[in-house]
Design an enzyme around this catalytic site. Structure first.
Site, PDB file in Angstrom:
ATOM      1  N   ASN A  97       0.860  -1.186   0.000  1.00 43.26           N
ATOM      2  CA  ASN A  97       0.000   0.000   0.000  1.00 43.26           C
ATOM      3  C   ASN A  97       0.896   1.236   0.000  1.00 43.26           C
ATOM      4  O   ASN A  97       1.517   1.542   1.016  1.00 43.26           O
ATOM      5  CB  ASN A  97      -0.883  -0.060   1.262  1.00 43.26           C
ATOM      6  CG  ASN A  97      -1.675   1.215   1.486  1.00 43.26           C
ATOM      7  OD1 ASN A  97      -1.792   2.055   0.596  1.00 43.26           O
ATOM      8  ND2 ASN A  97      -2.228   1.363   2.688  1.00 43.26           N
ATOM      9  N   TRP A  98       0.941   1.917  -1.136  1.00 44.70           N
ATOM     10  CA  TRP A  98       1.836   3.079  -1.254  1.00 44.70           C
ATOM     11  C   TRP A  98       1.292   4.328  -0.573  1.00 44.70           C
ATOM     12  O   TRP A  98       1.973   5.325  -0.439  1.00 44.70           O
ATOM     13  CB  TRP A  98       2.115   3.363  -2.734  1.00 44.70           C
ATOM     14  CG  TRP A  98       3.147   2.460  -3.345  1.00 44.70           C
ATOM     15  CD1 TRP A  98       3.577   1.251  -2.861  1.00 44.70           C
ATOM     16  CD2 TRP A  98       3.896   2.697  -4.549  1.00 44.70           C
ATOM     17  NE1 TRP A  98       4.544   0.729  -3.687  1.00 44.70           N
ATOM     18  CE2 TRP A  98       4.763   1.592  -4.736  1.00 44.70           C
ATOM     19  CE3 TRP A  98       3.916   3.713  -5.486  1.00 44.70           C
ATOM     20  CZ2 TRP A  98       5.640   1.493  -5.824  1.00 44.70           C
ATOM     21  CZ3 TRP A  98       4.792   3.618  -6.573  1.00 44.70           C
ATOM     22  CH2 TRP A  98       5.646   2.523  -6.731  1.00 44.70           C
ATOM     23  N   LYS A  99       0.027   4.308  -0.190  1.00 48.81           N
ATOM     24  CA  LYS A  99      -0.595   5.485   0.448  1.00 48.81           C
ATOM     25  C   LYS A  99      -0.373   6.724  -0.426  1.00 48.81           C
ATOM     26  O   LYS A  99      -0.379   6.592  -1.644  1.00 48.81           O
ATOM     27  CB  LYS A  99      -0.055   5.659   1.873  1.00 48.81           C
ATOM     28  CG  LYS A  99      -0.130   4.363   2.672  1.00 48.81           C
ATOM     29  CD  LYS A  99       0.153   4.532   4.131  1.00 48.81           C
ATOM     30  CE  LYS A  99       0.021   3.185   4.827  1.00 48.81           C
ATOM     31  NZ  LYS A  99       0.144   3.277   6.270  1.00 48.81           N
ATOM     32  N   HIS A 151      -9.316   1.155   5.326  1.00 55.15           N
ATOM     33  CA  HIS A 151      -8.011   1.341   5.974  1.00 55.15           C
ATOM     34  C   HIS A 151      -8.189   2.284   7.164  1.00 55.15           C
ATOM     35  O   HIS A 151      -8.993   3.214   7.099  1.00 55.15           O
ATOM     36  CB  HIS A 151      -7.006   1.920   4.971  1.00 55.15           C
ATOM     37  CG  HIS A 151      -5.602   1.898   5.506  1.00 55.15           C
ATOM     38  ND1 HIS A 151      -5.160   2.821   6.418  1.00 55.15           N
ATOM     39  CD2 HIS A 151      -4.584   1.033   5.289  1.00 55.15           C
ATOM     40  CE1 HIS A 151      -3.903   2.530   6.735  1.00 55.15           C
ATOM     41  NE2 HIS A 151      -3.527   1.455   6.068  1.00 55.15           N
ATOM     42  N   GLU A 159      -6.540   4.664   8.171  1.00 54.74           N
ATOM     43  CA  GLU A 159      -6.316   6.080   7.857  1.00 54.74           C
ATOM     44  C   GLU A 159      -7.556   6.691   7.204  1.00 54.74           C
ATOM     45  O   GLU A 159      -7.734   7.911   7.225  1.00 54.74           O
ATOM     46  CB  GLU A 159      -5.065   6.227   6.971  1.00 54.74           C
ATOM     47  CG  GLU A 159      -3.793   6.014   7.797  1.00 54.74           C
ATOM     48  CD  GLU A 159      -2.610   5.450   7.028  1.00 54.74           C
ATOM     49  OE1 GLU A 159      -2.609   5.508   5.785  1.00 54.74           O
ATOM     50  OE2 GLU A 159      -1.677   4.935   7.679  1.00 54.74           O
ATOM     51  N   GLU A 218      -5.119  -5.035  10.705  1.00 49.97           N
ATOM     52  CA  GLU A 218      -4.086  -4.023  10.892  1.00 49.97           C
ATOM     53  C   GLU A 218      -4.350  -3.265  12.185  1.00 49.97           C
ATOM     54  O   GLU A 218      -5.162  -2.326  12.204  1.00 49.97           O
ATOM     55  CB  GLU A 218      -4.098  -3.032   9.722  1.00 49.97           C
ATOM     56  CG  GLU A 218      -3.802  -3.652   8.380  1.00 49.97           C
ATOM     57  CD  GLU A 218      -3.202  -2.630   7.423  1.00 49.97           C
ATOM     58  OE1 GLU A 218      -2.091  -2.850   6.963  1.00 49.97           O
ATOM     59  OE2 GLU A 218      -3.842  -1.604   7.169  1.00 49.97           O
ATOM     60  N   GLY A 277       2.828   2.103  10.765  1.00 51.35           N
ATOM     61  CA  GLY A 277       3.811   3.175  10.626  1.00 51.35           C
ATOM     62  C   GLY A 277       4.550   3.518  11.907  1.00 51.35           C
ATOM     63  O   GLY A 277       5.183   4.566  11.998  1.00 51.35           O
ATOM     64  N   SER A 315       3.637  -2.191  10.214  1.00 52.44           N
ATOM     65  CA  SER A 315       5.093  -2.246  10.418  1.00 52.44           C
ATOM     66  C   SER A 315       5.718  -3.570   9.974  1.00 52.44           C
ATOM     67  O   SER A 315       6.648  -4.064  10.615  1.00 52.44           O
ATOM     68  CB  SER A 315       5.447  -1.933  11.875  1.00 52.44           C
ATOM     69  OG  SER A 315       5.048  -0.607  12.203  1.00 52.44           O
ATOM     70  N   GLY A 369       2.988  -1.193   4.195  1.00 48.43           N
ATOM     71  CA  GLY A 369       2.995   0.221   3.841  1.00 48.43           C
ATOM     72  C   GLY A 369       4.397   0.667   3.467  1.00 48.43           C
ATOM     73  O   GLY A 369       4.888   0.401   2.371  1.00 48.43           O
ATOM     74  N   GLY A 370       5.082   1.308   4.419  1.00 46.12           N
ATOM     75  CA  GLY A 370       6.400   1.904   4.174  1.00 46.12           C
ATOM     76  C   GLY A 370       7.394   1.009   3.444  1.00 46.12           C
ATOM     77  O   GLY A 370       8.069   1.443   2.497  1.00 46.12           O
TER      78      GLY A 370
HETATM   79  P1  PGA Z   1       3.098   0.274   7.524  1.00 46.64           P
HETATM   80  O1  PGA Z   1       1.610   0.486   6.962  1.00 46.64           O
HETATM   81  O2  PGA Z   1       3.613  -1.015   6.927  1.00 46.64           O
HETATM   82  O3  PGA Z   1       3.866   1.479   7.027  1.00 46.64           O
HETATM   83  O4  PGA Z   1       3.009   0.209   8.994  1.00 46.64           O
HETATM   84  C1  PGA Z   1       0.753  -0.606   6.806  1.00 46.64           C
HETATM   85  C2  PGA Z   1      -0.571  -0.153   6.279  1.00 46.64           C
HETATM   86  O5  PGA Z   1      -1.053   0.911   6.689  1.00 46.64           O
HETATM   87  O6  PGA Z   1      -1.181  -0.829   5.434  1.00 46.64           O
END
Ligand code: PGA
Length: 257
Positions: free
Chosen positions: A11-13, A95, A97, A165, A171, A211, A232-233
């Site tokens: 997930n590149w956000k 998600h 977020e 999640e 993050g 993470s 994510g990251g």
């Molecule tokens: P993260 O994000 O790997 O940067 O913690 C995961 C996500 O939000 O899908």
């Protein structure tokens, strides 16, 4: 029916410019058909090019959110048919977020997931507890409630994936213990089976996210309850994402149906 193939999703956000398409090219070059299923969710602006880049490879391209309506006067929003038309074959909904930053409830997530399914997209439904809920011992209950309320009636193991999640692990570099991940995945499967008694919980994919890195992926895959990861990251860079894909491939060998 055997256990599903592991699924590694990136997930590149709100990250990704034209120049970053080279990361997708590198992922495509590094994946093997014998490995896990792989999906990348870049920002909507890159969907069309990303989908053209991965054509003929095992990598699928998805969107990070969709509107619940197929079209209409919703300035700035993107519908599931629009995303599909741009090249997406999957969509993430719910998600944290979006749930926290945009006030989306499980009811909204349910509507978005329905729209995704109607458009023929695979739908990844995210759920997870906050730190406060975890500390209060409410994680199983919160996750079960989110699964019950977010999955549309026409969900099937082929079309819907649940991603657990924990909000506090996204993050932050923090992650639950493997037994804690296993315990919530069991709760998720039980809840899915309750909703869809015709299928067994183990036939559905339940991913872990929060993470996940090249360093901890192998230990996360040690839980037989984990059918993949939502990253994510660590998905922004092809080398680290490929290392996670390699960890999934190594883990698949030791899995039984
Ligand atoms: P993260 O994000 O790997 O940067 O913690 C995961 C996500 O939000 O899908």
């Amino acid at each position: 029916m055997t256990r599903p193939k592991l699924y590694v999703a990136g997930n590149w956000k709100m990250n990704g410019l034209q120049a970053d398409l080279k990361e997708i090219e590198s992922v495509k070059a590094g994946v093997q058909p014998s490995g896990p299923d792989v999906a990348i969710f870049p920002p909507a602006t890159l969907l069309h090019q990303a989908a053209s880049l991965v054509k003929g490879s095992p990598v699928e391209i998805g969107a990070q959110d969709c509107h619940a309506q197929p079209k209409g006067a919703f300035t700035g929003d993107l519908s599931a048919p629009i995303l599909k038309d741009a090249g997406a074959s999957a969509v993430i909904v719910g998600h944290s977020e979006r749930r926290s930053g945009h006030g989306e409830t499980s009811r909204d997530v349910h509507a978005k997931a329905s729209a995704g399914l109607k458009a023929g997209l695979k739908v990844i439904v995210c759920i997870g507890e906050t730190k406060g809920e975890r500390v209060a011992g409410l994680a199983p209950e919160v996750c079960a409630r989110q699964v019950a309320a977010s999955l549309p009636e026409d969900s099937t193991p082929d079309t819907v994936i649940v991603a657990y999640e924990p909000v506090w692990a996204i993050g932050t570099g923090l992650s639950p213990t493997i037994p804690d991940i296993t315990a919530i995945h069991e709760v998720v499967r039980r809840e899915i089976h309750k909703r869809f008694p015709a299928s067994e919980g183990k036939h559905w994919r339940v991913l872990y996210g929060g993470s996940v890195t090249a360093a901890n992926a192998a230990s996360i895959f040690e839980s037989a309850e984990v059918d993949g990861v939502l990253v994510g990251g660590a998905s922004l860079n092809a080398a680290s994402f490929l290392a996670i894909i390699a960890a999934a491939k190594a883990a698949s060998g030791s899995r039984t149906a």
